[in-house]
Scaffold this active site. Structure first.
Site, PDB file in Angstrom:
ATOM      1  N   ARG A  21       0.833  -1.204   0.000  1.00 31.81           N
ATOM      2  CA  ARG A  21       0.000   0.000   0.000  1.00 31.81           C
ATOM      3  C   ARG A  21       0.866   1.252   0.000  1.00 31.81           C
ATOM      4  O   ARG A  21       0.540   2.250  -0.646  1.00 31.81           O
ATOM      5  CB  ARG A  21      -0.936  -0.002   1.219  1.00 31.81           C
ATOM      6  CG  ARG A  21      -1.641   1.336   1.454  1.00 31.81           C
ATOM      7  CD  ARG A  21      -2.749   1.245   2.478  1.00 31.81           C
ATOM      8  NE  ARG A  21      -2.336   0.580   3.701  1.00 31.81           N
ATOM      9  CZ  ARG A  21      -1.633   1.141   4.682  1.00 31.81           C
ATOM     10  NH1 ARG A  21      -1.249   2.413   4.576  1.00 31.81           N
ATOM     11  NH2 ARG A  21      -1.324   0.453   5.774  1.00 31.81           N
TER      12      ARG A  21
ATOM     13  N   TYR B 185     -17.261  17.373 -14.142  1.00 27.76           N
ATOM     14  CA  TYR B 185     -17.852  16.031 -14.216  1.00 27.76           C
ATOM     15  C   TYR B 185     -18.869  15.842 -13.086  1.00 27.76           C
ATOM     16  O   TYR B 185     -18.636  16.231 -11.941  1.00 27.76           O
ATOM     17  CB  TYR B 185     -16.730  14.999 -14.130  1.00 27.76           C
ATOM     18  CG  TYR B 185     -17.175  13.569 -13.974  1.00 27.76           C
ATOM     19  CD1 TYR B 185     -18.039  12.976 -14.892  1.00 27.76           C
ATOM     20  CD2 TYR B 185     -16.713  12.810 -12.899  1.00 27.76           C
ATOM     21  CE1 TYR B 185     -18.439  11.655 -14.740  1.00 27.76           C
ATOM     22  CE2 TYR B 185     -17.102  11.494 -12.749  1.00 27.76           C
ATOM     23  CZ  TYR B 185     -17.974  10.923 -13.674  1.00 27.76           C
ATOM     24  OH  TYR B 185     -18.379   9.623 -13.516  1.00 27.76           O
TER      25      TYR B 185
ATOM     26  N   ASP C 212      -8.277  18.948 -14.099  1.00 23.63           N
ATOM     27  CA  ASP C 212      -8.650  17.603 -14.537  1.00 23.63           C
ATOM     28  C   ASP C 212      -8.353  17.515 -16.029  1.00 23.63           C
ATOM     29  O   ASP C 212      -9.079  18.071 -16.861  1.00 23.63           O
ATOM     30  CB  ASP C 212     -10.140  17.352 -14.260  1.00 23.63           C
ATOM     31  CG  ASP C 212     -10.574  15.937 -14.622  1.00 23.63           C
ATOM     32  OD1 ASP C 212      -9.892  15.287 -15.437  1.00 23.63           O
ATOM     33  OD2 ASP C 212     -11.604  15.483 -14.096  1.00 23.63           O
TER      34      ASP C 212
ATOM     35  N   LYS D  70      -9.675   6.316 -18.976  1.00 23.47           N
ATOM     36  CA  LYS D  70     -10.023   6.832 -20.293  1.00 23.47           C
ATOM     37  C   LYS D  70      -8.826   6.735 -21.252  1.00 23.47           C
ATOM     38  O   LYS D  70      -8.371   5.647 -21.586  1.00 23.47           O
ATOM     39  CB  LYS D  70     -10.536   8.262 -20.159  1.00 23.47           C
ATOM     40  CG  LYS D  70     -11.581   8.464 -19.055  1.00 23.47           C
ATOM     41  CD  LYS D  70     -12.819   7.617 -19.211  1.00 23.47           C
ATOM     42  CE  LYS D  70     -13.967   8.049 -18.301  1.00 23.47           C
ATOM     43  NZ  LYS D  70     -13.708   7.961 -16.854  1.00 23.47           N
TER      44      LYS D  70
END
Length: 382
Positions: free
Chosen positions: A47, A99, A171, A196
């Site tokens: 992690r 978004y 973004d 994406k």
């Protein structure tokens, strides 16, 4: 200096194996042994750090010309991490066309924990400046919005932010570092839904944060390690593989969009086209000053002579699905899908008309894409 296309193929060397492998191995270990008590180690728990993920994160930083990159398990986990660096009572200015998932996270989660939010049209610098308060810490926006593809200048917003000692958070999902590098234009933090364009194949859910300086890197790393929404070694490897063909895919997608827009401009059934990558369309002059292109997504409005629901239902090559940036072509009807929760009046206020269609264009032959649109329009005329 290594050029961008070479950086896509060759991530920063890890020097971590003796086999001569030309790609970074997938390290699935969750824990790493210490040689002895007190000995320094590069990794101790996956992690906190993993060699496969680190190779990807270093490449992301290199592509965006940043100091450090951080990979997360989704785009929303990325946005959560980027916003979690702020504290109760801080105020953020955000774009009013961000978004929907980001909007939900801000207003249904972060506001509950004391963040203050003001939404403005970030194309209007005066509106941004008027929204600045004594507790304002950052401006958050998308340089090209979804689905109307409105263009905001990164350089101008960043310059304004610097005047007021604010962070600029961009973004960059819609354009990717191939087309736009916000950190080089003055931004402080760049985020991606790497699901994406960076992945490009509809098979990895991932996100990325890239920061300009070490102080921000320490803040974001603390959040990544504390919250734990890391990208797995397997998905890190998949994303790294997708990145290798980013420019090849986007070049083809952009070329296809231009062919489709050229075709649609001659149709009586099309009222308006949204794509700032072609001269004469809104946003073109603004975008070309900062970006190499407008990406593979465009929108258009059908006239009342075509039923938009029938149109999208009759498409065959363009799959009716959310998301974007992958090799296959997708289509969305925003009024019934991404913005369905808004009332008709709210949709119109946001520029979402019933006949608005959004297409995320893939790498198929554009002749087949056009033929698909032709047959769908023929079957959808009223």
């Amino acid at each position: 200096m290594t050029r961008f296309d070479t950086k896509l193929v060759h991530a920063p060397a890890q020097h971590d194996n003796n086999t001569g492998a030309v790609t970074t191995p997938i390290y699935k270990a969750t824990t790493f042994a210490y040689p002895e008590i007190g000995a320094p180690v590069k990794d101790d728990y996956s992690r906190s750090g993993n060699p496969t993920r680190r190779a990807l994160e270093e490449q992301l930083a290199a592509l965006e010309e940043g100091t450090a990159g951080f990979a997360f398990s989704s785009g929303m986990a990325t946005i959560h991490a980027a916003l979690a660096i702020f504290k109760q009572g801080d105020h953020l200015i955000v774009g009013n066309q961000i978004y929907g998932g980001t909007f939900r996270l801000l207003h249904q989660f972060f506001e509950r924990w004391g963040l203050k939010i003001t939404a403005v049209d970030t194309r209007n610098l005066a509106a941004i400046e008027a929204a600045i308060q004594p507790n304002t810490k950052a401006i958050y926006f998308e340089p090209v919005t979804n689905p109307l593809l409105q263009v905001t200048s990164v350089q101008k917003v960043a310059a304004l932010a610097q005047q007021h000692h604010l962070l600029t958070i961009v973004d960059n999902t819609f354009l990717s570092p191939y087309l736009l590098q916000p950190l080089t234009l003055g931004a402080d933090i760049v985020i991606h839904s790497a699901t994406k364009y960076l992945s490009g194949h509809s098979d990895v859910s991932a996100g990325a944060v890239i920061v300009k300086d070490r102080e921000l890197a320490e803040r974001v790393y603390f959040i990544q390690n504390a919250l734990g929404s890391i990208l797995s070694p397997e998905d890190s490897n998949e994303l790294a593989r997708g990145i290798k063909t980013l420019s090849l895919r986007l070049d083809r997608q952009i070329a296809n969009v231009k062919e489709l827009v050229n075709y649609l401009q001659g149709l009586g059934e099309v009222k308006k086209i949204y794509y700032p990558g072609i001269k004469g369309l809104p946003g073109y002059q603004e975008l070309r000053q900062e970006a190499k292109g407008a990406g593979g997504v465009f929108s258009f409005e059908l006239t009342e002579s075509v039923d938009p629901v029938k149109f999208v239902n009759n498409l065959r090559l363009f799959k009716l699905a959310v998301s974007l940036g992958a090799v296959e072509s997708l289509v969305e009807l925003p009024s019934k899908m991404s913005h369905a929760e808004l009332s008709p009046d709210e949709q119109l206020a946001a520029g979402i008309k019933p006949g608005l269609i959004r297409m995320a264009v893939g790498i198929e032959d554009f002749h087949d894409q056009i033929a698909d649109i032709q047959q769908a329009i023929a079957k959808s005329r009223k």
